[in-house]
Motif scaffolding. Structure first.
Motif, PDB file in Angstrom:
ATOM      1  N   GLY A   1      17.477  26.272  21.891  1.00  0.00           N
ATOM      2  CA  GLY A   1      17.399  25.940  23.149  1.00  0.00           C
ATOM      3  C   GLY A   1      17.608  27.207  24.072  1.00  0.00           C
ATOM      4  N   LEU A   2      16.856  27.203  25.268  1.00  0.00           N
ATOM      5  CA  LEU A   2      17.262  28.192  26.121  1.00  0.00           C
ATOM      6  C   LEU A   2      17.382  27.543  27.682  1.00  0.00           C
TER       7      LEU A   2
ATOM      8  N   VAL B   1      15.161  24.435  28.465  1.00  0.00           N
ATOM      9  CA  VAL B   1      15.641  23.033  29.276  1.00  0.00           C
ATOM     10  C   VAL B   1      16.640  23.319  30.553  1.00  0.00           C
ATOM     11  N   PRO B   2      16.158  23.313  31.789  1.00  0.00           N
ATOM     12  CA  PRO B   2      17.129  23.882  32.786  1.00  0.00           C
ATOM     13  C   PRO B   2      18.554  23.115  32.670  1.00  0.00           C
TER      14      PRO B   2
ATOM     15  N   VAL C   1      21.935  31.155  26.387  1.00  0.00           N
ATOM     16  CA  VAL C   1      22.176  30.889  27.828  1.00  0.00           C
ATOM     17  C   VAL C   1      21.866  32.148  28.423  1.00  0.00           C
ATOM     18  N   VAL C   2      20.954  32.194  29.628  1.00  0.00           N
ATOM     19  CA  VAL C   2      20.719  33.408  30.349  1.00  0.00           C
ATOM     20  C   VAL C   2      21.807  33.526  31.341  1.00  0.00           C
TER      21      VAL C   2
ATOM     22  N   LYS D   1      15.422  32.315  33.349  1.00  0.00           N
ATOM     23  CA  LYS D   1      14.847  31.369  32.016  1.00  0.00           C
ATOM     24  C   LYS D   1      13.347  31.530  31.657  1.00  0.00           C
ATOM     25  N   SER D   2      12.633  31.484  32.818  1.00  0.00           N
ATOM     26  CA  SER D   2      11.135  31.472  32.593  1.00  0.00           C
ATOM     27  C   SER D   2      10.684  32.864  32.322  1.00  0.00           C
ATOM     28  N   THR D   3      11.549  33.824  32.895  1.00  0.00           N
ATOM     29  CA  THR D   3      11.301  35.304  32.716  1.00  0.00           C
ATOM     30  C   THR D   3      11.357  35.516  31.055  1.00  0.00           C
ATOM     31  N   ALA D   4      12.672  35.058  30.626  1.00  0.00           N
ATOM     32  CA  ALA D   4      12.961  35.441  29.270  1.00  0.00           C
ATOM     33  C   ALA D   4      12.068  34.747  28.297  1.00  0.00           C
TER      34      ALA D   4
END
Ligand code: ADP
Length: 200
Positions: free
Chosen positions: A6-7, A112-113, A130-131, A15-18
């Motif tokens: 999960g991110l 998943v935000p 987790v970012v 998140k999207s960048t990673a």
């Protein structure tokens, strides 16, 4: 079964960048937000149920979900929010499972935000990444990207888990308080570890 990581992270955390960086390295990325947008676009599978629940002011006839109107309704009315989630989440989970089953990379990343806030698929995830970044930077990057007012961004952040709680629940942290090069280096290390363990 393929390993699924999960991110998550707060709004504008990266998140999207990673996820893009991990995808470029070969990971299979499934994005819950993207699935949600598809389900609520014109002709999307969630549209009839949402129109039935919220009416044509929120879901115009023959149209897509009015996301801004839905957001402000869900923000001000917890019952509307619960109703929205009860319609949308099972459909998102179903489509995410379908995409994860079809994934071809050495492992999959599920973005998943609100992963912790909604308890999303927590059981299936091998670990949660987790970012993280300082809140001031989170606000300024989000303002720059979205054009939202800093106060609106802070209100959204206040409705999400606080940073300390997210960090406490994380299995791994990608630190995004630095430049893109620093984030990429961490994504490369994470990818190398996850890809090496694939199939073990
Ligand atoms: P999220 O998907 O978590 O909402 P994004 O990945 O869209 O966040 O990042 C938010 C904004 O910050 C985007 O405009 C992105 O390009 C920018 N950004 C992300 N990481 C960095 C970084 N390390 N340095 C500078 N800008 C960044």
């Amino acid at each position: 079964m393929k390993r699924v990581v999960g991110l998550t992270g707060g709004i504008g955390s990266g998140k999207s960048t990673a996820a893009d960086m991990l995808a470029a390295l070969g990971a299979s990325v499934v994005d819950a937000d993207e699935i949600s947008r598809g389900l609520t676009a014109a002709g999307g599978a969630a549209v009839p149920a949402l129109r039935e629940a919220f009416g044509e002011a929120i879901v115009p006839r023959e149209g897509a979900l009015d996301r801004a109107a839905m957001r402000s309704l869900a923000f001000s009315d917890p019952r509307a929010r619960a109703r929205l989630e009860s319609i949308l989440h099972p459909l998102i989970r179903e489509e995410a499972a379908r995409r994860l089953a079809a994934a071809t990379g050495p492992y999959a990343v599920l973005v998943v935000p609100l992963l912790f806030e909604t308890g999303f698929q927590a059981g299936r995830l091998e670990r949660v990444v987790v970012v993280d970044l300082p809140e001031e930077l989170q606000v300024s990057r989000t303002v720059e990207r979205s054009g939202l007012d800093p106060r609106e961004v802070r209100a959204i952040m206040a409705a999400q888990w606080p940073r300390w709680r997210r960090l406490q629940a994380a299995d791994e942290v990608l630190w995004n308080g630095g430049g893109l090069g620093e984030l990429r280096a961490q994504c490369e290390r994470l990818h190398a570890r996850l890809a090496a363990r694939a199939g073990n």
